[in-house]
Design a protein around this motif. Structure first.
Motif, mmCIF file in Angstrom:
data_model
loop_
_atom_site.group_PDB
_atom_site.id
_atom_site.type_symbol
_atom_site.label_atom_id
_atom_site.label_comp_id
_atom_site.label_asym_id
_atom_site.label_seq_id
_atom_site.Cartn_x
_atom_site.Cartn_y
_atom_site.Cartn_z
ATOM 1 N N VAL A 93 18.859 -16.885 21.949
ATOM 2 C CA VAL A 93 19.959 -16.646 21.763
ATOM 3 C C VAL A 93 20.046 -15.566 21.320
ATOM 4 N N ILE A 94 19.943 -15.348 20.486
ATOM 5 C CA ILE A 94 20.101 -14.193 19.664
ATOM 6 C C ILE A 94 19.514 -13.190 19.997
ATOM 7 N N SER A 95 18.087 -13.598 20.197
ATOM 8 C CA SER A 95 16.894 -12.363 20.427
ATOM 9 C C SER A 95 17.576 -11.705 21.858
ATOM 10 N N VAL A 96 17.843 -12.381 23.009
ATOM 11 C CA VAL A 96 18.421 -11.753 24.458
ATOM 12 C C VAL A 96 19.306 -11.311 24.369
ATOM 13 N N PHE A 97 20.811 -11.079 23.320
ATOM 14 C CA PHE A 97 21.491 -10.323 23.407
ATOM 15 C C PHE A 97 21.163 -8.123 23.366
ATOM 16 N N PHE A 98 19.424 -8.789 22.634
ATOM 17 C CA PHE A 98 19.006 -7.160 22.090
ATOM 18 C C PHE A 98 18.681 -6.810 23.510
ATOM 19 N N MET A 284 13.158 13.237 16.897
ATOM 20 C CA MET A 284 13.698 11.729 17.870
ATOM 21 C C MET A 284 12.634 10.951 17.856
ATOM 22 N N TRP A 285 11.433 10.591 17.784
ATOM 23 C CA TRP A 285 10.442 9.427 17.397
ATOM 24 C C TRP A 285 10.826 9.626 16.704
ATOM 25 N N LEU A 286 10.455 9.461 15.749
ATOM 26 C CA LEU A 286 10.478 9.597 14.342
ATOM 27 C C LEU A 286 11.151 9.084 13.882
ATOM 28 N N MET A 287 12.312 9.693 14.234
ATOM 29 C CA MET A 287 13.722 8.700 13.233
ATOM 30 C C MET A 287 14.029 7.335 14.085
ATOM 31 N N GLY A 288 13.493 7.216 15.608
ATOM 32 C CA GLY A 288 13.751 5.726 16.165
ATOM 33 C C GLY A 288 12.792 4.673 15.520
ATOM 34 N N LEU A 289 11.861 5.309 14.875
ATOM 35 C CA LEU A 289 11.036 4.721 14.028
ATOM 36 C C LEU A 289 11.649 4.457 12.437
ATOM 37 N N ILE A 290 12.139 4.885 12.199
ATOM 38 C CA ILE A 290 12.699 4.431 11.391
ATOM 39 C C ILE A 290 13.858 3.760 11.376
ATOM 40 N N TYR A 291 14.482 4.210 12.263
ATOM 41 C CA TYR A 291 15.561 3.024 12.869
ATOM 42 C C TYR A 291 15.126 1.421 13.733
ATOM 43 N N CYS A 292 14.083 1.268 14.030
ATOM 44 C CA CYS A 292 13.805 0.406 13.933
ATOM 45 C C CYS A 292 12.692 -0.698 13.010
ATOM 46 N N MET A 293 12.144 -0.007 11.740
ATOM 47 C CA MET A 293 11.793 -0.746 10.584
ATOM 48 C C MET A 293 13.347 -0.965 10.315
ATOM 49 N N MET A 294 14.072 -0.137 9.721
ATOM 50 C CA MET A 294 15.781 -0.543 9.022
ATOM 51 C C MET A 294 15.555 -1.438 9.795
ATOM 52 N N THR A 295 15.888 -1.545 11.232
ATOM 53 C CA THR A 295 16.796 -2.629 12.049
ATOM 54 C C THR A 295 15.484 -4.122 12.314
ATOM 55 N N THR A 296 14.885 -4.457 11.703
ATOM 56 C CA THR A 296 13.924 -5.153 11.581
ATOM 57 C C THR A 296 13.941 -5.836 10.591
ATOM 58 N N THR A 412 18.469 7.364 22.498
ATOM 59 C CA THR A 412 16.923 6.910 21.979
ATOM 60 C C THR A 412 17.013 6.349 21.164
ATOM 61 N N VAL A 413 17.280 7.227 20.179
ATOM 62 C CA VAL A 413 17.237 6.540 18.843
ATOM 63 C C VAL A 413 17.590 5.093 18.657
ATOM 64 N N ASN A 414 19.238 5.370 18.991
ATOM 65 C CA ASN A 414 19.836 3.692 19.271
ATOM 66 C C ASN A 414 19.145 3.295 19.804
ATOM 67 N N ALA A 415 18.300 2.736 21.409
ATOM 68 C CA ALA A 415 17.813 2.211 21.868
ATOM 69 C C ALA A 415 16.071 1.524 21.292
ATOM 70 N N LEU A 416 15.813 2.929 20.429
ATOM 71 C CA LEU A 416 14.087 2.136 20.066
ATOM 72 C C LEU A 416 14.870 1.226 18.769
ATOM 73 N N GLY A 417 16.453 1.752 17.837
ATOM 74 C CA GLY A 417 16.009 1.187 16.232
ATOM 75 C C GLY A 417 17.041 -0.923 17.076
ATOM 76 N N ASN A 418 17.089 -0.548 18.197
ATOM 77 C CA ASN A 418 17.824 -2.126 18.558
ATOM 78 C C ASN A 418 16.273 -3.473 19.024
ATOM 79 N N ILE A 419 14.913 -2.577 19.689
ATOM 80 C CA ILE A 419 14.016 -3.387 19.880
ATOM 81 C C ILE A 419 13.882 -3.980 19.290
ATOM 82 N N ALA A 420 14.487 -3.770 17.614
ATOM 83 C CA ALA A 420 13.285 -4.996 16.621
ATOM 84 C C ALA A 420 14.553 -5.565 16.450
ATOM 85 N N GLN A 421 15.784 -5.996 17.201
ATOM 86 C CA GLN A 421 16.409 -7.029 16.984
ATOM 87 C C GLN A 421 16.179 -7.965 18.256
#
Length: 488
Positions: A93-98, A284-296, A412-421
């Motif tokens: 239920v938490i995951s499907v939101f993202f 952009m891709w490097l920032m997206g990866l940083i954001y993804c690790m942080m949101t994980t 793109t950065v925000n989408a990549l980051g929230n994949i972790a969610q």
């Protein structure tokens, strides 16, 4: 503009871009201002747009996170028992939101760059408020999953949209502080959410035959719809097309952004070119990866009520105890971002608070004693959240102009980051409670990884700045050039 290599380093002529939506007299007035007059006029304009933009977006962001995070509090109120949730169904239920949240972010930001924000953003506020309120009618797990998915779809345009929107009104030195002021609303929503849920639990449980968690969805959803309607009246559009600015104020708003980077925010770039320029930019891709690790690592926030529930308190006491940890970042985030803007500096302001988050994860993984465990939540929220807005401002200052490319980059950065969610909720199965050792160790490792990559990014930007300095010193042309310098 930004680029990935020396050959495409951003080089633009310093020139006055005469926006056709603004009379020539207004542009001439801006050009005629002496430096002290320009500063006074700019300060007056900033106060005017701050009063309109910041309180409105602050309230909407509070509601955004209230609606998004209602389910974790509803769990304390008994939604999992009432709907018969078992195993990892709550995690889903938490995951499907993202899953829904990620889909629309890049297309939405592209569409926003060509739409009036005063209508576009409030329209989605009203939509997600309606979907959130409809969660009160769910009767089983499948219904809840569908509602959460569409809540993610309708919320998707808002957060990356307001980040992009802010970057269209404020300069690089102004962005981090104002982003942090807005994002304080997300943390205060964590405090308000616990208090609201406690009040509903205490006063409305089984009123008119409805469980307290159903009232939670109804009240928060209806309030969101109402505020969305008000926002459509209050919010501006773009600097050159805002109806409540005078022609001179419009010209000044456009000119100060142009002077910030040497290029007009309205300077046209075809959609296909904007997407191509953004996708080939390694930053952009490097920032997206940083954001993804942080949101994980930041996935812990959806399970704070679950952790607090292990303290053995009543439902109302548990809901009240979830509030105080979110008050810490409401203060520290503004202080860190203010310092980041004043210097200006991003990397160290981003990474140093993250160390506090690692300390919090280690404490949570090594003890089940109530006092230190509760303290660890303060470290997590204070450390991780204080860094978050600095990273968002770093994106804005790295992709300043033109508007279309910045829209693609933010989305793109925000989408990549929230994949972790999508996957992070599964780090917290019931079988791992109450310590959740595996989850907190993973969080600490991903946070450390984000810190390391931030220094890699800083070094890349430093080298690009150095190359641009060398090119300027070798430029013997008579035309004055201005190259963007990346904020480190």
């Amino acid at each position: 503009m930004t680029s990935a290599d020396e050959k495409s380093a951003p080089v633009v002529e310093v020139h006055r871009h005469l926006d056709p939506n603004i009379p020539a007299e207004a542009h001439a007035w801006v050009d005629s201002l002496a430096p002290d007059e320009y500063e006074r006029a700019q300060a007056k304009l900033k106060r005017k747009i701050d009063i309109r933009i910041l309180p409105t977006l602050f309230i909407l962001l509070v509601l955004n996170y209230l609606d998004r995070n209602a389910v974790p509090l509803a769990r304390v109120q008994g939604i999992d028992k009432d709907l018969g949730l078992v195993g990892t169904q709550f995690n889903t239920v938490i995951s499907v939101f993202f899953a829904g949240y990620i889909i629309g972010q890049v297309p939405s930001n592209i569409l926003l760059s060509r739409s009036p924000p005063s209508l576009y953003l409030p329209a989605f506020v009203i939509l997600w408020g309606t979907v959130s309120a409809s969660a009160a009618a769910v009767n089983d797990y499948s219904h809840l999953v569908v509602v959460r998915f569409f809540l993610g779809v309708t919320e998707a345009p808002f957060f990356p949209g307001i980040l992009f929107f802010l970057s269209s009104w404020y300069t690089k030195r102004e962005l981090a502080l104002r982003t942090s002021i807005l994002y304080t609303g997300a943390h205060l929503s964590g405090a308000f959410a616990g208090l609201i849920a406690a009040g509903i639990q205490n006063g409305l449980h089984m009123a008119r035959g409805l469980e307290s968690w159903r009232w939670l969805f109804i009240i928060e959803g209806v309030l969101t719809v109402f505020c969305g309607l008000l926002a459509a009246v209050i919010l501006p559009n773009w600097p050159a097309t805002t109806r409540w600015l005078s022609d001179r104020e419009k010209a000044l708003a456009a000119a100060r952004l142009e002077r910030d980077v040497g290029m007009s925010d309205d300077e046209y770039m075809p959609l296909g070119a904007a997407i191509k320029e953004a996708l080939k930019d390694y930053k952009m891709w490097l920032m997206g990866l940083i954001y993804c690790m942080m949101t994980t690592a930041g996935g812990y926030s959806a399970f704070v009520p679950t952790v607090v529930a292990t303290f053995g308190k009543s439902r109302v006491q548990t809901l009240l105890l979830t509030a105080p940890p979110y008050l810490v970042p409401a203060v520290t985030e503004i202080l860190v971002s203010f310092s980041s803007d004043r210097r200006p500096e991003r990397c160290f302001h981003y990474t140093i608070p993250m160390v506090l988050g690692i300390i919090g994860f280690i404490i949570a993984a090594t003890t089940t004693t109530t006092a230190p465990r509760y303290l660890s939540i303060f470290f997590m929220t204070g450390g991780m959240s204080s860094s978050f807005t600095v990273l968002l401002a770093w994106v804005g200052s790295t992709f300043p102009r033109p508007r279309a490319k910045r829209a693609v980059a933010y989305g793109t950065v925000n989408a990549l980051g929230n994949i972790a969610q999508i996957w992070s909720p599964y780090f917290y199965p019931k079988s791992d409670g109450p310590r959740y050792v595996k989850a907190f160790i993973i969080n600490a490792c991903f946070t450390a990884g984000a810190i390391a990559l931030s220094f890699v990014l800083r070094e890349c930007l430093r080298r690009e700045n150095k190359r641009m300095d060398e090119r300027e010193s070798d430029d013997d042309s008579d035309i004055l050039k201005k190259r963007i310098r990346y904020v480190l």
